[in-house]
Scaffold this active site. Structure first.
Site, short mmCIF file in Angstrom:
data_model
loop_
_atom_site.label_atom_id
_atom_site.label_comp_id
_atom_site.label_asym_id
_atom_site.label_seq_id
_atom_site.Cartn_x
_atom_site.Cartn_y
_atom_site.Cartn_z
N ASN A 1 17.83 -7.25 22.25
CA ASN A 1 17.69 -6.24 23.10
C ASN A 1 18.52 -5.81 24.23
O ASN A 1 18.47 -4.90 24.72
CB ASN A 1 16.24 -6.06 23.05
CG ASN A 1 15.60 -7.30 23.80
OD1 ASN A 1 15.61 -8.35 23.31
ND2 ASN A 1 15.10 -6.88 24.90
N GLY B 1 12.20 -6.85 27.12
CA GLY B 1 12.43 -5.23 27.08
C GLY B 1 11.55 -4.62 28.19
O GLY B 1 11.86 -3.57 28.30
N HIS C 1 14.25 -8.44 19.59
CA HIS C 1 13.36 -7.55 18.98
C HIS C 1 13.70 -7.66 17.39
O HIS C 1 14.58 -7.77 16.79
CB HIS C 1 13.62 -6.00 19.42
CG HIS C 1 13.33 -5.72 20.71
ND1 HIS C 1 12.84 -6.74 21.60
CD2 HIS C 1 13.40 -4.69 21.56
CE1 HIS C 1 12.61 -6.07 22.79
NE2 HIS C 1 13.18 -4.51 22.72
N THR D 1 21.27 -6.51 39.52
CA THR D 1 20.53 -7.91 39.85
C THR D 1 19.53 -8.13 38.60
O THR D 1 18.85 -8.85 38.51
CB THR D 1 19.89 -7.84 40.95
OG1 THR D 1 19.01 -6.72 41.19
CG2 THR D 1 21.01 -7.76 42.13
N LYS E 1 9.01 7.80 21.36
CA LYS E 1 10.47 7.84 21.86
C LYS E 1 11.03 7.57 20.71
O LYS E 1 12.35 7.94 20.41
CB LYS E 1 10.26 7.10 22.95
CG LYS E 1 10.03 7.50 24.15
CD LYS E 1 10.55 6.70 25.34
CE LYS E 1 9.90 5.40 25.38
NZ LYS E 1 10.39 4.66 26.63
N ARG F 1 16.72 -4.16 48.94
CA ARG F 1 16.34 -5.45 49.40
C ARG F 1 17.37 -6.34 48.71
O ARG F 1 17.12 -7.55 48.77
CB ARG F 1 14.97 -5.77 48.72
CG ARG F 1 14.64 -5.35 47.22
CD ARG F 1 13.14 -5.73 46.88
NE ARG F 1 13.12 -5.63 45.33
CZ ARG F 1 12.93 -4.36 44.72
NH1 ARG F 1 12.90 -3.33 45.54
NH2 ARG F 1 12.69 -4.49 43.42
N CYS G 1 15.97 0.35 23.38
CA CYS G 1 16.74 -0.64 22.52
C CYS G 1 16.35 -0.92 21.18
O CYS G 1 16.80 -1.07 20.30
CB CYS G 1 16.34 -2.20 23.26
SG CYS G 1 14.42 -2.00 23.54
N VAL H 1 19.33 -6.50 32.35
CA VAL H 1 20.35 -5.85 31.75
C VAL H 1 21.50 -5.72 32.68
O VAL H 1 22.78 -5.87 32.08
CB VAL H 1 19.91 -4.26 31.25
CG1 VAL H 1 20.98 -3.66 30.66
CG2 VAL H 1 18.84 -4.53 30.25
#
Length: 313
Positions: free
Chosen positions: A289, A159, A223, A12, A194, A38, A128, A15
């Site tokens: 992205n 993002g 991006h 949901t 990262k 939920r 991404c 992505v």
């Protein structure tokens, strides 16, 4: 591909929804959608029909799946991925939970697709920003061997997830700002560290000097990156353009914008020019992205594994 049993966890989310759309486009028929309690019971569009949303529990994920895509947060990924992997599914996880874990391949198919075959049930999908950067760095490395990389990123609201997109939609234009909304580790944000660590792992260049500055901009999707590259052998602008033009999933344009990339499957690159303050070249890259930067890259990993029969189905 009706015989391949696929699960999409986090279906949901922004992505997850694109993952479902891409799977339908590619002809996957046996697909199940999972989300939190939920969201269980909702129905999501899939091709010409709909899929019921199931609750993502260890029991539900622990059997009956050949490939499972995870588009959930790091803590949820750590909690749920092992159950699906032990149940026999190849898990492609899009969170940071396993990206830098020894023994878990971190894969951009255009750069190191063969590494995906070394999996033990889990393959990590990179950040991404890392995906789009590596698609551009790999052909330059093959052409002249990377020496140093500097990158500044201008990352869209999507993002940070659907809630970030909704905040931007509700925002007055005069309230727009450029922010750095990641946690910081000393002088660097976690996003910057990262980006360096993941790029080094994918390119198998553990000592590559890479400095990043990452910012969030008031753009919904797409991006952008300004990239400065130095190579061991001097690389001429025309040679760099030629290498990028021949690279998979890359399109060379004059001045691509983030908006140009939205809805597309390629990394767009332009403004390839001599670095007037250094010894290398400068380029500008943009990417959707949510597609190549997340959902599409993960599906390409799975398709590679299926083509090599590295998935049970």
């Amino acid at each position: 591909m009706s015989d391949v049993r696929i699960g999409v966890v986090g279906a949901t989310g922004a992505v997850g929804e694109i993952t479902l759309a891409l799977l339908a486009e590619r002809g996957f028929e046996n697909v199940r959608a999972f989300a939190s309690a939920r969201s269980a019971g909702r129905r999501l569009p899939y091709g010409s029909g709909e899929l019921p949303v199931e609750e993502a529990t260890p029991e539900a994920l622990g059997s009956g799946l050949d490939v499972c895509f995870f588009s959930v947060g790091t803590s949820a990924g750590r909690a749920l991925v092992p159950f699906a992997a032990r149940g026999g599914a190849v898990c492609v996880d899009k969170s940071s939970a396993y990206r830098l874990t020894d023994g878990v391949p971190l894969v951009v198919p255009e750069a190191n697709g063969e590494r995906a075959l070394d999996h033990e049930g889990i393959v990590a999908n990179p950040n991404c920003s890392t995906i789009q950067l590596v698609c551009l760095l790999k052909p330059l490395h093959e052409a002249a061997v990377l020496k140093k990389v500097r990158v500044s990123t201008y990352q869209s609201a999507s993002g940070a997830g659907r809630a970030s997109m909704e905040r931007l939609r509700a925002q007055q234009s005069e309230d727009g700002n450029v922010v750095m909304d990641w946690d910081f580790e000393g002088d660097e944000s976690e996003e910057e560290s990262k980006l360096r660590a993941e790029t080094r792992k994918i390119l198998e260049l553990p000592e590559l000097p890479l400095s990043a500055t990452c910012a969030r901009v008031p753009v919904l999707v797409g991006h952008s990156q300004a990239i400065w590259v130095e190579t061991e052998r001097p690389l001429e602008v025309d040679e760099a353009r030629e290498a990028l033009s021949a690279a998979p999933s890359v399109q060379v344009l004059d001045r691509p914008t983030a908006g140009d990339a939205v809805g597309g499957d390629d990394v767009l690159v332009g403004r390839i020019r001599r670095d007037m303050a250094g010894k290398g070249i400068v380029l500008w890259g943009v990417c959707d992205n949510l597609r190549k930067g997340a959902a599409l890259n993960a599906i390409q990993i799975a398709e590679l594994l299926l083509s090599r029969k590295a998935v049970a189905a």
